[in-house]
Design a protein around this motif. Structure first.
Motif, PDB file in Angstrom:
ATOM      1  N   VAL A  63     -11.932  -4.708 -16.218  1.00  0.00           N
ATOM      2  CA  VAL A  63     -12.677  -3.528 -15.662  1.00  0.00           C
ATOM      3  C   VAL A  63     -13.997  -3.246 -16.461  1.00  0.00           C
ATOM      4  N   VAL A  64     -15.096  -3.088 -15.503  1.00  0.00           N
ATOM      5  CA  VAL A  64     -16.273  -2.583 -16.404  1.00  0.00           C
ATOM      6  C   VAL A  64     -16.509  -0.898 -16.078  1.00  0.00           C
ATOM      7  N   LEU A  65     -16.754  -0.461 -17.471  1.00  0.00           N
ATOM      8  CA  LEU A  65     -16.863   1.235 -17.510  1.00  0.00           C
ATOM      9  C   LEU A  65     -18.536   1.048 -17.834  1.00  0.00           C
ATOM     10  N   SER A  66     -19.327   2.005 -17.049  1.00  0.00           N
ATOM     11  CA  SER A  66     -20.633   2.112 -17.617  1.00  0.00           C
ATOM     12  C   SER A  66     -20.678   3.681 -17.717  1.00  0.00           C
ATOM     13  N   PRO A  67     -21.596   4.236 -18.418  1.00  0.00           N
ATOM     14  CA  PRO A  67     -22.183   5.664 -18.350  1.00  0.00           C
ATOM     15  C   PRO A  67     -23.123   5.859 -17.349  1.00  0.00           C
ATOM     16  N   ARG A 100     -13.908  11.377  -9.999  1.00  0.00           N
ATOM     17  CA  ARG A 100     -13.993  10.930  -8.667  1.00  0.00           C
ATOM     18  C   ARG A 100     -12.727  10.056  -8.542  1.00  0.00           C
ATOM     19  N   GLY A 101     -11.493  10.309  -9.037  1.00  0.00           N
ATOM     20  CA  GLY A 101     -10.396   9.547  -9.011  1.00  0.00           C
ATOM     21  C   GLY A 101     -10.125   8.305  -9.763  1.00  0.00           C
ATOM     22  N   PHE A 102     -11.418   8.092 -10.468  1.00  0.00           N
ATOM     23  CA  PHE A 102     -11.301   6.797 -11.466  1.00  0.00           C
ATOM     24  C   PHE A 102     -10.185   6.944 -12.358  1.00  0.00           C
ATOM     25  N   THR A 103      -9.503   5.990 -12.687  1.00  0.00           N
ATOM     26  CA  THR A 103      -8.442   6.017 -13.809  1.00  0.00           C
ATOM     27  C   THR A 103      -8.373   4.530 -14.535  1.00  0.00           C
ATOM     28  N   LEU A 104      -8.001   4.766 -15.775  1.00  0.00           N
ATOM     29  CA  LEU A 104      -7.852   3.489 -16.513  1.00  0.00           C
ATOM     30  C   LEU A 104      -6.394   3.705 -17.107  1.00  0.00           C
ATOM     31  N   SER A 105      -5.590   2.482 -17.467  1.00  0.00           N
ATOM     32  CA  SER A 105      -4.349   2.938 -17.824  1.00  0.00           C
ATOM     33  C   SER A 105      -4.359   1.902 -19.122  1.00  0.00           C
ATOM     34  N   GLY A 106      -3.160   1.825 -19.878  1.00  0.00           N
ATOM     35  CA  GLY A 106      -2.937   1.183 -21.165  1.00  0.00           C
ATOM     36  C   GLY A 106      -3.086  -0.424 -20.937  1.00  0.00           C
ATOM     37  N   VAL A 110     -11.348  -3.391 -20.960  1.00  0.00           N
ATOM     38  CA  VAL A 110     -12.496  -2.667 -20.439  1.00  0.00           C
ATOM     39  C   VAL A 110     -13.727  -3.489 -21.241  1.00  0.00           C
ATOM     40  N   VAL A 111     -14.813  -3.824 -20.484  1.00  0.00           N
ATOM     41  CA  VAL A 111     -16.053  -4.041 -20.934  1.00  0.00           C
ATOM     42  C   VAL A 111     -16.993  -2.964 -20.640  1.00  0.00           C
ATOM     43  N   VAL A 112     -17.721  -2.367 -21.717  1.00  0.00           N
ATOM     44  CA  VAL A 112     -18.530  -1.316 -21.529  1.00  0.00           C
ATOM     45  C   VAL A 112     -19.759  -1.831 -21.288  1.00  0.00           C
ATOM     46  N   VAL A 113     -20.696  -1.478 -20.012  1.00  0.00           N
ATOM     47  CA  VAL A 113     -21.856  -1.974 -19.660  1.00  0.00           C
ATOM     48  C   VAL A 113     -23.048  -1.054 -19.555  1.00  0.00           C
ATOM     49  N   GLU A 114     -24.173  -1.305 -20.264  1.00  0.00           N
ATOM     50  CA  GLU A 114     -25.281  -0.384 -20.421  1.00  0.00           C
ATOM     51  C   GLU A 114     -26.476  -0.882 -19.992  1.00  0.00           C
ATOM     52  N   ASP A 115     -27.561  -0.160 -19.396  1.00  0.00           N
ATOM     53  CA  ASP A 115     -28.884  -0.763 -19.132  1.00  0.00           C
ATOM     54  C   ASP A 115     -29.539  -1.033 -20.573  1.00  0.00           C
ATOM     55  N   VAL A 116     -29.456   0.001 -21.317  1.00  0.00           N
ATOM     56  CA  VAL A 116     -30.340   0.012 -22.646  1.00  0.00           C
ATOM     57  C   VAL A 116     -29.373   0.535 -23.754  1.00  0.00           C
ATOM     58  N   ILE A 127     -17.116   4.127 -24.874  1.00  0.00           N
ATOM     59  CA  ILE A 127     -15.876   3.495 -25.558  1.00  0.00           C
ATOM     60  C   ILE A 127     -14.771   4.617 -25.679  1.00  0.00           C
ATOM     61  N   ALA A 128     -14.860   5.620 -26.082  1.00  0.00           N
ATOM     62  CA  ALA A 128     -14.027   6.810 -26.419  1.00  0.00           C
ATOM     63  C   ALA A 128     -13.360   7.251 -25.204  1.00  0.00           C
ATOM     64  N   VAL A 129     -14.071   7.406 -24.182  1.00  0.00           N
ATOM     65  CA  VAL A 129     -13.527   7.692 -22.788  1.00  0.00           C
ATOM     66  C   VAL A 129     -12.474   6.846 -22.382  1.00  0.00           C
ATOM     67  N   ALA A 130     -12.816   5.356 -22.545  1.00  0.00           N
ATOM     68  CA  ALA A 130     -11.872   4.415 -22.120  1.00  0.00           C
ATOM     69  C   ALA A 130     -10.581   4.359 -23.070  1.00  0.00           C
ATOM     70  N   GLU A 131     -10.935   4.342 -24.350  1.00  0.00           N
ATOM     71  CA  GLU A 131      -9.878   4.666 -25.369  1.00  0.00           C
ATOM     72  C   GLU A 131      -8.869   5.744 -25.120  1.00  0.00           C
ATOM     73  N   GLU A 132      -9.577   6.964 -25.040  1.00  0.00           N
ATOM     74  CA  GLU A 132      -8.714   8.052 -24.523  1.00  0.00           C
ATOM     75  C   GLU A 132      -7.707   8.034 -23.583  1.00  0.00           C
ATOM     76  N   ALA A 133      -8.302   6.970 -22.445  1.00  0.00           N
ATOM     77  CA  ALA A 133      -7.343   6.820 -21.405  1.00  0.00           C
ATOM     78  C   ALA A 133      -6.268   5.735 -21.697  1.00  0.00           C
ATOM     79  N   GLY A 134      -6.206   5.297 -22.923  1.00  0.00           N
ATOM     80  CA  GLY A 134      -5.241   4.204 -23.259  1.00  0.00           C
ATOM     81  C   GLY A 134      -5.603   2.865 -22.929  1.00  0.00           C
ATOM     82  N   ALA A 135      -6.830   2.647 -22.468  1.00  0.00           N
ATOM     83  CA  ALA A 135      -7.157   1.249 -22.274  1.00  0.00           C
ATOM     84  C   ALA A 135      -7.611   0.574 -23.567  1.00  0.00           C
ATOM     85  N   SER A 136      -8.030  -0.689 -23.553  1.00  0.00           N
ATOM     86  CA  SER A 136      -8.424  -1.635 -24.772  1.00  0.00           C
ATOM     87  C   SER A 136      -9.774  -1.891 -24.291  1.00  0.00           C
TER      88      SER A 136
END
Ligand SMILES: [Zn+2]
Length: 189
Positions: A63-67, A100-106, A110-116, A127-136
């Motif tokens: 899964v990709v997670l972006s700010p 918006r109903g997005f969830t991440l689980s243990g 995750v790869v965090v993707v940014e523009d800059v 990164i903290a958002v993903a980790e707090e949801a239990g994801a790696s």
């Protein structure tokens, strides 16, 4: 794709700016790259996403997670290239959050993707958002790395362009010292 061929795309669409700018980080800089101007062209966005997707494929993310907002378009394209979901985190009362109903689980990788990436602040928050949801979190990818310190991210970092345009605290900015007016770029850079 080389760094130069990526910069050629920025030049071609007029997304390489020079002047005296106040970045979102608060630092002053003589130049910046406006990713949104490139990403408005879906074919260019797809090309950059495909290249970033190739570079992070070995991380095995699912899964990709972006700010939001800056990371959404390129995150979507990296997700397309890797055939994985692309989610984004957005600010609610100042804090990045999954909505918006997005969830991440243990079991999510995750790869965090940014523009800059400039100081890495929003990257660390994502990164903290993903980790707090239990994801790696497996790693970070960005179109432009303005000199983030990978040691502070403590994760593999891939960027299409590493461009250390100098950035100064306002108190020691040589352009301020010359009295040049500072402008704020149109959006987060
Ligand atoms: Zn300045």
């Amino acid at each position: 794709m080389t760094s130069d061929s990526v910069l050629d795309i920025f030049r071609r669409v007029g997304a390489l700016h020079e002047g005296h700018f106040r970045l979102t980080s608060g630092l002053h800089s003589p130049g910046y790259l406006q990713c949104a101007l490139v990403l408005q062209y879906p074919q260019e966005a797809e090309t950059l996403g495909k290249e970033l997707g190739e570079r992070v494929r070995q991380l095995g993310a699912d899964v990709v997670l972006s700010p939001a907002l800056g990371g959404i378009v390129i995150g979507q394209e990296v997700g397309r290239a890797m055939h994985v979901r692309a989610q984004f985190a957005e600010r609610q009362e100042g804090k990045l959050t999954l909505r918006r109903g997005f969830t991440l689980s243990g079991s999510d990788r995750v790869v965090v993707v940014e523009d800059v990436i400039t100081t890495g602040g929003s990257t660390r928050e994502t990164i903290a958002v993903a980790e707090e949801a239990g994801a790696s979190v497996m790693g970070v990818a960005a179109i432009i790395d303005r000199g983030a310190d990978p040691g502070r991210l403590n994760l593999p970092l891939q960027a299409l362009v590493r461009m250390e345009v100098p950035a100064y605290p306002p108190g020691s900015c040589p352009m301020c010292a010359k009295g040049l007016p500072v402008t704020k770029p149109g959006s987060r850079v």
